[in-house]
Design a protein around this motif. Sequence first.
Motif, PDB file in Angstrom:
ATOM      1  N   VAL A  37     -32.046 -27.397 -73.924  1.00 17.79           N
ATOM      2  CA  VAL A  37     -31.488 -28.645 -73.427  1.00 17.79           C
ATOM      3  C   VAL A  37     -29.886 -28.729 -73.704  1.00 17.79           C
ATOM      4  O   VAL A  37     -29.603 -28.419 -74.918  1.00 17.79           O
ATOM      5  CB  VAL A  37     -32.300 -29.656 -74.040  1.00 17.79           C
ATOM      6  CG1 VAL A  37     -31.562 -31.036 -73.786  1.00 17.79           C
ATOM      7  CG2 VAL A  37     -33.745 -29.648 -73.490  1.00 17.79           C
ATOM      8  N   LYS A  38     -28.946 -28.706 -72.824  1.00 17.08           N
ATOM      9  CA  LYS A  38     -27.574 -28.758 -73.076  1.00 17.08           C
ATOM     10  C   LYS A  38     -27.017 -29.969 -72.554  1.00 17.08           C
ATOM     11  O   LYS A  38     -26.063 -30.369 -73.007  1.00 17.08           O
ATOM     12  CB  LYS A  38     -26.980 -27.577 -72.380  1.00 17.08           C
ATOM     13  CG  LYS A  38     -27.384 -26.259 -73.140  1.00 17.08           C
ATOM     14  CD  LYS A  38     -26.814 -25.254 -72.365  1.00 17.08           C
ATOM     15  CE  LYS A  38     -27.696 -23.865 -72.795  1.00 17.08           C
ATOM     16  NZ  LYS A  38     -26.952 -22.713 -72.189  1.00 17.08           N
ATOM     17  N   TYR A  39     -27.518 -30.774 -71.640  1.00 12.39           N
ATOM     18  CA  TYR A  39     -26.975 -31.815 -70.890  1.00 12.39           C
ATOM     19  C   TYR A  39     -27.609 -33.169 -70.929  1.00 12.39           C
ATOM     20  O   TYR A  39     -28.834 -32.910 -70.922  1.00 12.39           O
ATOM     21  CB  TYR A  39     -26.629 -31.481 -69.460  1.00 12.39           C
ATOM     22  CG  TYR A  39     -25.939 -30.089 -69.093  1.00 12.39           C
ATOM     23  CD1 TYR A  39     -24.495 -30.096 -69.807  1.00 12.39           C
ATOM     24  CD2 TYR A  39     -26.422 -29.096 -68.866  1.00 12.39           C
ATOM     25  CE1 TYR A  39     -23.830 -28.769 -69.748  1.00 12.39           C
ATOM     26  CE2 TYR A  39     -25.763 -27.983 -68.621  1.00 12.39           C
ATOM     27  CZ  TYR A  39     -24.596 -27.778 -69.006  1.00 12.39           C
ATOM     28  OH  TYR A  39     -23.828 -26.460 -69.088  1.00 12.39           O
ATOM     29  N   CYS A  40     -27.062 -34.173 -71.147  1.00 15.26           N
ATOM     30  CA  CYS A  40     -27.818 -35.508 -71.260  1.00 15.26           C
ATOM     31  C   CYS A  40     -28.271 -36.008 -69.982  1.00 15.26           C
ATOM     32  O   CYS A  40     -29.161 -36.813 -69.863  1.00 15.26           O
ATOM     33  CB  CYS A  40     -26.893 -36.672 -72.060  1.00 15.26           C
ATOM     34  SG  CYS A  40     -25.504 -37.177 -70.876  1.00 15.26           S
ATOM     35  N   SER A  41     -27.804 -35.495 -68.837  1.00 15.53           N
ATOM     36  CA  SER A  41     -28.267 -36.125 -67.523  1.00 15.53           C
ATOM     37  C   SER A  41     -27.852 -34.999 -66.334  1.00 15.53           C
ATOM     38  O   SER A  41     -27.068 -34.175 -66.587  1.00 15.53           O
ATOM     39  CB  SER A  41     -27.499 -37.145 -67.285  1.00 15.53           C
ATOM     40  OG  SER A  41     -25.943 -37.083 -67.092  1.00 15.53           O
ATOM     41  N   ASP A  42     -28.250 -35.530 -65.138  1.00 18.35           N
ATOM     42  CA  ASP A  42     -27.915 -34.487 -64.101  1.00 18.35           C
ATOM     43  C   ASP A  42     -26.484 -34.737 -63.702  1.00 18.35           C
ATOM     44  O   ASP A  42     -25.956 -33.707 -63.242  1.00 18.35           O
ATOM     45  CB  ASP A  42     -28.605 -34.881 -62.758  1.00 18.35           C
ATOM     46  CG  ASP A  42     -30.355 -34.476 -63.005  1.00 18.35           C
ATOM     47  OD1 ASP A  42     -30.386 -33.599 -63.616  1.00 18.35           O
ATOM     48  OD2 ASP A  42     -30.979 -35.283 -62.327  1.00 18.35           O
ATOM     49  N   ALA A  43     -25.974 -35.774 -63.877  1.00 18.59           N
ATOM     50  CA  ALA A  43     -24.340 -35.856 -63.731  1.00 18.59           C
ATOM     51  C   ALA A  43     -23.718 -35.091 -64.615  1.00 18.59           C
ATOM     52  O   ALA A  43     -22.639 -34.397 -64.058  1.00 18.59           O
ATOM     53  CB  ALA A  43     -24.026 -37.322 -63.962  1.00 18.59           C
ATOM     54  N   CYS A  44     -23.764 -34.904 -65.786  1.00 21.13           N
ATOM     55  CA  CYS A  44     -23.373 -33.990 -66.828  1.00 21.13           C
ATOM     56  C   CYS A  44     -23.504 -32.600 -66.388  1.00 21.13           C
ATOM     57  O   CYS A  44     -22.428 -31.738 -66.398  1.00 21.13           O
ATOM     58  CB  CYS A  44     -23.593 -34.294 -68.143  1.00 21.13           C
ATOM     59  SG  CYS A  44     -22.839 -35.842 -68.941  1.00 21.13           S
ATOM     60  N   ARG A  45     -24.625 -32.015 -66.115  1.00 26.26           N
ATOM     61  CA  ARG A  45     -24.863 -30.793 -65.594  1.00 26.26           C
ATOM     62  C   ARG A  45     -24.162 -30.633 -64.352  1.00 26.26           C
ATOM     63  O   ARG A  45     -23.449 -29.246 -64.142  1.00 26.26           O
ATOM     64  CB  ARG A  45     -26.605 -30.826 -65.145  1.00 26.26           C
ATOM     65  CG  ARG A  45     -26.814 -29.305 -64.829  1.00 26.26           C
ATOM     66  CD  ARG A  45     -28.210 -29.092 -64.586  1.00 26.26           C
ATOM     67  NE  ARG A  45     -29.187 -29.662 -65.824  1.00 26.26           N
ATOM     68  CZ  ARG A  45     -29.767 -30.455 -65.782  1.00 26.26           C
ATOM     69  NH1 ARG A  45     -29.883 -31.179 -64.848  1.00 26.26           N
ATOM     70  NH2 ARG A  45     -30.514 -30.622 -67.015  1.00 26.26           N
ATOM     71  N   ALA A  46     -23.914 -31.459 -63.400  1.00 26.90           N
ATOM     72  CA  ALA A  46     -23.110 -30.970 -62.047  1.00 26.90           C
ATOM     73  C   ALA A  46     -21.752 -31.240 -62.289  1.00 26.90           C
ATOM     74  O   ALA A  46     -20.932 -30.276 -62.107  1.00 26.90           O
ATOM     75  CB  ALA A  46     -23.183 -32.278 -61.239  1.00 26.90           C
ATOM     76  N   LYS A  47     -21.117 -31.877 -63.480  1.00 21.85           N
ATOM     77  CA  LYS A  47     -19.651 -31.775 -63.933  1.00 21.85           C
ATOM     78  C   LYS A  47     -19.377 -30.523 -64.593  1.00 21.85           C
ATOM     79  O   LYS A  47     -18.335 -29.991 -64.272  1.00 21.85           O
ATOM     80  CB  LYS A  47     -19.295 -32.764 -64.811  1.00 21.85           C
ATOM     81  CG  LYS A  47     -19.428 -34.360 -64.533  1.00 21.85           C
ATOM     82  CD  LYS A  47     -18.970 -35.423 -65.240  1.00 21.85           C
ATOM     83  CE  LYS A  47     -18.953 -36.676 -64.747  1.00 21.85           C
ATOM     84  NZ  LYS A  47     -18.457 -37.689 -65.883  1.00 21.85           N
ATOM     85  N   LYS A  48     -20.554 -29.954 -65.408  1.00 17.65           N
ATOM     86  CA  LYS A  48     -20.155 -28.519 -65.840  1.00 17.65           C
ATOM     87  C   LYS A  48     -20.109 -27.439 -64.946  1.00 17.65           C
ATOM     88  O   LYS A  48     -19.224 -26.661 -64.991  1.00 17.65           O
ATOM     89  CB  LYS A  48     -21.420 -28.381 -66.898  1.00 17.65           C
ATOM     90  CG  LYS A  48     -21.422 -27.011 -67.590  1.00 17.65           C
ATOM     91  CD  LYS A  48     -19.960 -27.251 -68.511  1.00 17.65           C
ATOM     92  CE  LYS A  48     -19.825 -25.897 -69.530  1.00 17.65           C
ATOM     93  NZ  LYS A  48     -18.711 -25.676 -70.306  1.00 17.65           N
TER      94      LYS A  48
END
Length: 60
Positions: A37-48
């Motif tokens: 687990v690296k990101y708090c949300s799908d939005a952060c995953r997309a930004k990365k």
Amino acid sequence: MKSGFKGNKSSLPAKLCLVCGREMTWRKRWAKNWDDVKYCSDACRAKKQSGGQADAGKKQ
């Protein structure tokens, strides 16, 4: 972790999101892959994901 957790949530493990830096507290649904687990949300995953591609375009 015990499956019937009913205690103090402050004793659960936590880590920071790689994109926004928010603290994420352990969840039962993350029990099998907590290390991944690296990101708090799908939005952060997309930004990365988009952030890496956008930086490559700026360099050229």
